[in-house]
Design an enzyme around this catalytic site. Structure first.
Site, mmCIF file in Angstrom:
data_model
loop_
_atom_site.group_PDB
_atom_site.id
_atom_site.type_symbol
_atom_site.label_atom_id
_atom_site.label_comp_id
_atom_site.label_asym_id
_atom_site.label_seq_id
_atom_site.Cartn_x
_atom_site.Cartn_y
_atom_site.Cartn_z
ATOM 1 N N ASN A 1 0.875 -1.170 0.000
ATOM 2 C CA ASN A 1 0.000 0.000 0.000
ATOM 3 C C ASN A 1 0.911 1.218 0.000
ATOM 4 O OD1 ASN A 1 -1.743 2.086 0.486
ATOM 5 N ND2 ASN A 1 -2.371 1.407 2.526
ATOM 6 N N GLU B 1 -5.397 -4.983 10.358
ATOM 7 C CA GLU B 1 -4.407 -3.939 10.609
ATOM 8 C C GLU B 1 -4.707 -3.229 11.928
ATOM 9 O OE1 GLU B 1 -2.373 -2.777 6.611
ATOM 10 O OE2 GLU B 1 -3.882 -1.286 7.157
ATOM 11 N N GLU C 1 -6.841 4.722 7.824
ATOM 12 C CA GLU C 1 -6.579 6.145 7.551
ATOM 13 C C GLU C 1 -7.785 6.785 6.881
ATOM 14 O OE1 GLU C 1 -2.881 5.546 5.484
ATOM 15 O OE2 GLU C 1 -1.914 4.989 7.372
HETATM 16 P P1 13P Z 1 3.106 0.391 7.556
HETATM 17 O O1 13P Z 1 3.588 -0.898 6.970
HETATM 18 O O2 13P Z 1 3.861 1.588 7.026
HETATM 19 O O3 13P Z 1 3.027 0.336 9.051
HETATM 20 O O4 13P Z 1 1.610 0.599 7.036
HETATM 21 C C1 13P Z 1 0.700 -0.421 7.185
HETATM 22 C C2 13P Z 1 -0.517 -0.102 6.399
HETATM 23 O O5 13P Z 1 -1.280 0.790 6.745
HETATM 24 C C3 13P Z 1 -0.760 -0.860 5.169
HETATM 25 O O6 13P Z 1 -2.027 -0.624 4.683
#
Ligand code: 13P
Length: 251
Positions: A8, A165, A95
């Site tokens: 991502n 997540e 997010e």
């Molecule tokens: P990071 O791997 O930067 O912690 O991000 C995780 C994420 O939000 C993938 O969608």
């Protein structure tokens, strides 16, 4: 279950950087298809990537609108993603839930819209730190799953990818321990089983996401309930991405 590694990219990279990445990845990508490899890029680069994707790379978007088309300034319709050759779309990333007002209701509509256009959704769910500290992780995640999957058929849920997540692990360098990640992915599988039965819950692929790095991917992938990873920051480098794909093949 076939492992699935997805990057991502969030709101990172210029076009030059996107092109260097895809050329480098194409050169080093394992030639077998033992793992599904996906890059979810900013919408502007989707076509650039689709045009250049090697045979074992697929391209995904990071968001989609649920309407067929309409007066939605700044949004992208599912058929536009289809036009661009996109095969996956991340839906309900924390997010977007936190900063762009996504709700379980809009997430559910987006999942239906993606399936109606033959695009595989990668549905993100996860708890906040305070939920985990107050033993509310399972309640929060179950509520997300029940609402986000409403009205989907068993065939669709079999195709769906769920990314667990934990919000406290995203971009923080704090990875969930492989045990915690596996336990929660197992709980997600149990919840899918309650809703759709054994066959679907054994088939659905569940990823872990949140500070996945080259030094922890192997122990995460070795866990029985973890079928892949959704990787943010560490997926921006071509060599890392290849490492993740190879680690998924080995485990
Ligand atoms: P990071 O791997 O930067 O912690 O991000 C995780 C994420 O939000 C993938 O969608």
């Amino acid at each position: 279950r076939k492992p699935i590694i997805a990057g991502n990219w969030k709101m990172y990279k210029t076009r030059d950087e996107v092109l260097s990445f895809v050329y480098a990845v194409n050169e080093k990508m394992p030639s077998n298809d033992l793992v599904d490899s996906v890059i979810c890029s900013p919408a502007l680069y989707l076509r650039d990537l689709v045009k250049r994707q090697g045979s074992n790379l697929r391209i995904g978007a990071q968001n989609v609108h649920f309407a067929e088309e309409g007066a939605y300034t700044g949004e992208i319709a599912p058929k536009m993603l289809v036009d661009a050759g996109v095969k996956y779309v991340i839906i309900g990333h924390s997010e977007r839930r936190a900063m762009f007002n996504e709700t379980d209701e809009s997430v559910n509509k987006k999942i239906h819209a993606a399936f109606n256009h033959g695009i595989t959704p990668i549905l993100c769910v996860g708890e906040m730190l305070e939920h985990r500290e107050n033993n509310q992780t399972e309640t929060v995640i179950k509520e997300q799953i029940v609402k986000d999957l409403e009205g989907l058929t068993a065939e669709q849920v079999t195709e769906l990818v769920i990314a667990y997540e934990p919000i406290w692990a995203i971009g923080t360098g704090k990875t969930a321990t492989p045990e915690v990640a596996d336990e929660t992915c197992g709980f997600i599988r149990e919840t899918v089983k309650e809703l759709y039965g054994d066959v679907v819950s054994e088939a659905i692929r569940i990823q872990y996401g949140g500070s996945v790095k080259v030094n922890n991917i192997k122990e995460l992938m070795a866990k029985p309930n973890i079928d892949g990873a959704l990787i943010g920051g560490a997926s921006l480098e071509a060599d890392n991405f290849i490492y993740f794909v190879e680690a998924a093949i080995q485990e």
